[in-house]
Design a protein around this motif. Structure first.
Motif, PDB file in Angstrom:
ATOM      1  N   ILE A  58       0.850  -1.185   0.000  1.00 30.32           N
ATOM      2  CA  ILE A  58       0.000   0.000   0.000  1.00 30.32           C
ATOM      3  C   ILE A  58       0.886   1.236   0.000  1.00 30.32           C
ATOM      4  CG2 ILE A  58      -2.087  -0.930   1.039  1.00 30.32           C
ATOM      5  CD1 ILE A  58      -1.064  -0.306   3.746  1.00 30.32           C
ATOM      6  N   GLY A  59       0.384   2.329  -0.541  1.00 32.56           N
ATOM      7  CA  GLY A  59       1.173   3.552  -0.621  1.00 32.56           C
ATOM      8  C   GLY A  59       0.291   4.780  -0.598  1.00 32.56           C
ATOM      9  N   GLY A  60       0.925   5.947  -0.532  1.00 30.66           N
ATOM     10  CA  GLY A  60       0.208   7.206  -0.484  1.00 30.66           C
ATOM     11  C   GLY A  60      -0.154   7.611   0.929  1.00 30.66           C
ATOM     12  N   SER A  61      -0.758   8.782   1.050  1.00 28.53           N
ATOM     13  CA  SER A  61      -1.086   9.326   2.368  1.00 28.53           C
ATOM     14  C   SER A  61      -2.099   8.473   3.109  1.00 28.53           C
ATOM     15  CB  SER A  61      -1.621  10.754   2.221  1.00 28.53           C
ATOM     16  OG  SER A  61      -2.752  10.778   1.359  1.00 28.53           O
ATOM     17  N   GLY A  62      -2.972   7.783   2.386  1.00 31.35           N
ATOM     18  CA  GLY A  62      -3.980   6.950   3.041  1.00 31.35           C
ATOM     19  C   GLY A  62      -3.453   5.639   3.573  1.00 31.35           C
ATOM     20  N   SER A  63      -2.209   5.273   3.212  1.00 32.37           N
ATOM     21  CA  SER A  63      -1.677   3.974   3.611  1.00 32.37           C
ATOM     22  C   SER A  63      -1.462   3.856   5.113  1.00 32.37           C
ATOM     23  CB  SER A  63      -0.360   3.698   2.883  1.00 32.37           C
ATOM     24  OG  SER A  63       0.637   4.634   3.267  1.00 32.37           O
ATOM     25  N   SER A  64      -1.207   4.987   5.772  1.00 29.73           N
ATOM     26  CA  SER A  64      -0.937   4.933   7.216  1.00 29.73           C
ATOM     27  C   SER A  64      -2.151   4.452   8.016  1.00 29.73           C
ATOM     28  CB  SER A  64      -0.501   6.313   7.719  1.00 29.73           C
ATOM     29  OG  SER A  64      -1.501   7.279   7.456  1.00 29.73           O
ATOM     30  N   TYR A  65      -3.342   4.524   7.412  1.00 30.66           N
ATOM     31  CA  TYR A  65      -4.548   4.068   8.097  1.00 30.66           C
ATOM     32  C   TYR A  65      -4.836   2.585   7.841  1.00 30.66           C
ATOM     33  CZ  TYR A  65      -5.397   9.097   8.363  1.00 30.66           C
ATOM     34  OH  TYR A  65      -5.278  10.436   8.605  1.00 30.66           O
ATOM     35  N   LEU A  66      -4.034   1.938   6.993  1.00 31.88           N
ATOM     36  CA  LEU A  66      -4.416   0.620   6.486  1.00 31.88           C
ATOM     37  C   LEU A  66      -3.478  -0.518   6.866  1.00 31.88           C
ATOM     38  CD1 LEU A  66      -5.487   1.605   2.847  1.00 31.88           C
ATOM     39  CD2 LEU A  66      -6.969   1.194   4.821  1.00 31.88           C
ATOM     40  N   TYR A  67      -2.338  -0.242   7.465  1.00 24.12           N
ATOM     41  CA  TYR A  67      -1.364  -1.313   7.709  1.00 24.12           C
ATOM     42  C   TYR A  67      -1.938  -2.404   8.617  1.00 24.12           C
ATOM     43  CZ  TYR A  67       2.350   1.194   5.322  1.00 24.12           C
ATOM     44  OH  TYR A  67       3.118   1.808   4.364  1.00 24.12           O
ATOM     45  N   GLY A  68      -2.544  -2.004   9.715  1.00 23.21           N
ATOM     46  CA  GLY A  68      -3.125  -2.987  10.628  1.00 23.21           C
ATOM     47  C   GLY A  68      -4.270  -3.743   9.985  1.00 23.21           C
ATOM     48  N   PHE A  69      -5.062  -3.036   9.183  1.00 20.44           N
ATOM     49  CA  PHE A  69      -6.174  -3.694   8.490  1.00 20.44           C
ATOM     50  C   PHE A  69      -5.668  -4.782   7.551  1.00 20.44           C
ATOM     51  CE2 PHE A  69      -8.666  -3.783   4.519  1.00 20.44           C
ATOM     52  CZ  PHE A  69      -9.819  -4.372   4.997  1.00 20.44           C
ATOM     53  N   PHE A  70      -4.630  -4.494   6.784  1.00 17.15           N
ATOM     54  CA  PHE A  70      -4.104  -5.486   5.848  1.00 17.15           C
ATOM     55  C   PHE A  70      -3.442  -6.655   6.572  1.00 17.15           C
ATOM     56  CE2 PHE A  70      -4.829  -2.840   2.165  1.00 17.15           C
ATOM     57  CZ  PHE A  70      -4.964  -3.787   1.158  1.00 17.15           C
ATOM     58  N   ASP A  71      -2.772  -6.382   7.683  1.00 17.59           N
ATOM     59  CA  ASP A  71      -2.185  -7.486   8.455  1.00 17.59           C
ATOM     60  C   ASP A  71      -3.245  -8.494   8.870  1.00 17.59           C
ATOM     61  OD1 ASP A  71       0.366  -6.489   8.276  1.00 17.59           O
ATOM     62  OD2 ASP A  71       0.280  -5.423  10.194  1.00 17.59           O
ATOM     63  N   GLN A  72      -4.450  -7.994   9.142  1.00 19.36           N
ATOM     64  CA  GLN A  72      -5.534  -8.875   9.582  1.00 19.36           C
ATOM     65  C   GLN A  72      -6.325  -9.458   8.417  1.00 19.36           C
ATOM     66  OE1 GLN A  72      -9.119  -8.138   9.527  1.00 19.36           O
ATOM     67  NE2 GLN A  72      -9.526 -10.152  10.440  1.00 19.36           N
ATOM     68  N   ALA A  73      -6.516  -8.680   7.339  1.00 16.72           N
ATOM     69  CA  ALA A  73      -7.463  -9.072   6.295  1.00 16.72           C
ATOM     70  C   ALA A  73      -6.827  -9.854   5.155  1.00 16.72           C
ATOM     71  CB  ALA A  73      -8.159  -7.828   5.734  1.00 16.72           C
ATOM     72  N   TRP A  74      -5.553  -9.614   4.852  1.00 17.95           N
ATOM     73  CA  TRP A  74      -4.959 -10.304   3.714  1.00 17.95           C
ATOM     74  C   TRP A  74      -4.611 -11.741   4.079  1.00 17.95           C
ATOM     75  CZ3 TRP A  74      -0.438 -12.801   2.393  1.00 17.95           C
ATOM     76  CH2 TRP A  74      -0.265 -13.056   1.023  1.00 17.95           C
ATOM     77  N   LYS A  75      -4.743 -12.643   3.109  1.00 16.34           N
ATOM     78  CA  LYS A  75      -4.411 -14.046   3.353  1.00 16.34           C
ATOM     79  C   LYS A  75      -3.884 -14.664   2.065  1.00 16.34           C
ATOM     80  CE  LYS A  75      -9.222 -15.440   2.534  1.00 16.34           C
ATOM     81  NZ  LYS A  75     -10.425 -16.063   3.114  1.00 16.34           N
ATOM     82  N   GLU A  76      -3.136 -15.728   2.203  1.00 14.94           N
ATOM     83  CA  GLU A  76      -2.602 -16.455   1.050  1.00 14.94           C
ATOM     84  C   GLU A  76      -3.736 -17.120   0.270  1.00 14.94           C
ATOM     85  OE1 GLU A  76       0.454 -16.933  -0.094  1.00 14.94           O
ATOM     86  OE2 GLU A  76       1.839 -16.311   1.504  1.00 14.94           O
ATOM     87  N   GLY A  77      -3.561 -17.208  -1.037  1.00 12.82           N
ATOM     88  CA  GLY A  77      -4.476 -17.987  -1.867  1.00 12.82           C
ATOM     89  C   GLY A  77      -5.857 -17.406  -2.036  1.00 12.82           C
ATOM     90  N   MET A  78      -6.007 -16.095  -1.972  1.00 15.25           N
ATOM     91  CA  MET A  78      -7.313 -15.494  -2.184  1.00 15.25           C
ATOM     92  C   MET A  78      -7.777 -15.687  -3.628  1.00 15.25           C
ATOM     93  SD  MET A  78      -7.449 -11.900  -0.087  1.00 15.25           S
ATOM     94  CE  MET A  78      -6.051 -11.222  -0.954  1.00 15.25           C
ATOM     95  N   SER A  79      -9.070 -15.715  -3.826  1.00 14.09           N
ATOM     96  CA  SER A  79      -9.625 -15.732  -5.176  1.00 14.09           C
ATOM     97  C   SER A  79      -9.611 -14.324  -5.754  1.00 14.09           C
ATOM     98  CB  SER A  79     -11.057 -16.264  -5.159  1.00 14.09           C
ATOM     99  OG  SER A  79     -11.928 -15.336  -4.501  1.00 14.09           O
ATOM    100  N   LYS A  80      -9.887 -14.225  -7.053  1.00 12.13           N
ATOM    101  CA  LYS A  80      -9.909 -12.915  -7.706  1.00 12.13           C
ATOM    102  C   LYS A  80     -10.958 -12.008  -7.071  1.00 12.13           C
ATOM    103  CE  LYS A  80     -11.840 -12.719 -11.710  1.00 12.13           C
ATOM    104  NZ  LYS A  80     -12.114 -12.911 -13.157  1.00 12.13           N
ATOM    105  N   ASP A  81     -12.153 -12.521  -6.833  1.00 17.43           N
ATOM    106  CA  ASP A  81     -13.219 -11.702  -6.253  1.00 17.43           C
ATOM    107  C   ASP A  81     -12.876 -11.271  -4.835  1.00 17.43           C
ATOM    108  OD1 ASP A  81     -14.684 -11.921  -8.563  1.00 17.43           O
ATOM    109  OD2 ASP A  81     -15.912 -13.591  -7.840  1.00 17.43           O
ATOM    110  N   GLU A  82     -12.279 -12.161  -4.050  1.00 20.03           N
ATOM    111  CA  GLU A  82     -11.884 -11.811  -2.687  1.00 20.03           C
ATOM    112  C   GLU A  82     -10.839 -10.700  -2.691  1.00 20.03           C
ATOM    113  OE1 GLU A  82     -12.415 -15.901  -0.054  1.00 20.03           O
ATOM    114  OE2 GLU A  82     -10.622 -15.658  -1.313  1.00 20.03           O
ATOM    115  N   ALA A  83      -9.875 -10.798  -3.606  1.00 17.16           N
ATOM    116  CA  ALA A  83      -8.819  -9.787  -3.674  1.00 17.16           C
ATOM    117  C   ALA A  83      -9.375  -8.432  -4.077  1.00 17.16           C
ATOM    118  CB  ALA A  83      -7.741 -10.241  -4.653  1.00 17.16           C
TER     119      ALA A  83
END
Length: 249
Positions: free
Chosen positions: A152-177
């Motif tokens: 993630i990048g840009g000024s909005g990225s500082s609000y998203l690091y914790g969210f991505f640590d929790q929400a992203w996972k290996e092997g997601m489908s296209k729709d999930e991503a």
């Protein structure tokens, strides 16, 4: 006795932001999934405290299978993307086959590093090739290059690091991503005043490229966000359409 301070006749003298360059306080995202990548971005381009463009496209095509998300100075990121697109075109002609994602990312890294004292731009490169499949590369200020499963990048990225640590996972489908990317950009828009507008996504895989558009009023509302309302211009336009007499509006 000290003389009184001179007052400027310019009513905008106290507002130095008027002279600021066009910049993209931004939210850009790249996510890999099983078979490809999804890139996403908001659409707000600002000049200081003013919104210069509320529907800009921050995801730029480099080749048929490689795109780049741009943040930072809009002018800097655009000229770097134009140069790299040109060199990738020459590279493809010389080799007789499409450039790989790694080649495109390293060209962007080279331009960013060699001009790091003059450029203010962070980039996310995403694409698919037959050698390594879907790939995401992050090229922040200064010209570092990092291959990551998501970034993630840009000024909005500082609000998203914790969210991505929790929400992203290996092997997601296209729709999930794609749902994850849209949700993340909408969360950043809710918190970051420099991000806003619509959400654009690009899905890249072995079957090709698909671009999607999500209007601002279709995004979910988060904590304390206000529902969108018609502007005064919209209200006046609607009233004018139903009343031929402007005095009755």
């Amino acid at each position: 006795m000290a003389p009184p301070l001179a007052q400027s006749s310019n009513p905008f003298a106290m507002d130095s932001d008027l002279n600021d360059p066009h910049s993209m306080g931004t939210t850009i995202i790249g996510v890999t999934y099983e078979g490809g990548v999804v890139l996403g971005a908001d659409s707000r381009t600002s000049t200081g405290m003013y919104v210069a463009n509320r529907a800009s496209d921050k995801i730029t095509q480099l080749t048929d299978n490689i795109y780049v998300c741009r943040s930072g100075s809009a002018a800097d990121s655009q000229i770097v993307s134009d140069y790299v697109r040109y060199f990738l075109h020459q590279h493809t002609i010389q080799l007789g086959q499409p450039a790989t994602v790694k080649v495109a990312a390293n060209l962007l890294r080279l331009f960013s590093y060699q001009n790091k004292n003059m450029l203010q731009t962070g980039l996310i490169v995403g694409g698919w090739d037959k050698y390594e499949g879907g790939q995401i590369y992050s090229i922040p200020l200064g010209g570092t290059i990092l291959r990551q499963p998501f970034t993630i990048g840009g000024s909005g990225s500082s609000y998203l690091y914790g969210f991505f640590d929790q929400a992203w996972k290996e092997g997601m489908s296209k729709d999930e991503a794609e749902k994850l990317v849209v949700k993340a950009v909408s969360l950043a828009i809710a918190r970051d005043g420099a991000s806003g507008g619509v959400v654009r996504t690009v899905v890249i895989n072995g079957d090709g490229v698909r671009r999607n558009f999500y209007s601002g009023d279709s995004l979910p509302l988060w904590h304390e966000e206000l529902e969108p309302r018609n502007s005064l211009l919209d209200i006046l336009s609607a009233a004018a359409a139903t009343s031929p007499d402007p005095m009755n509006i």
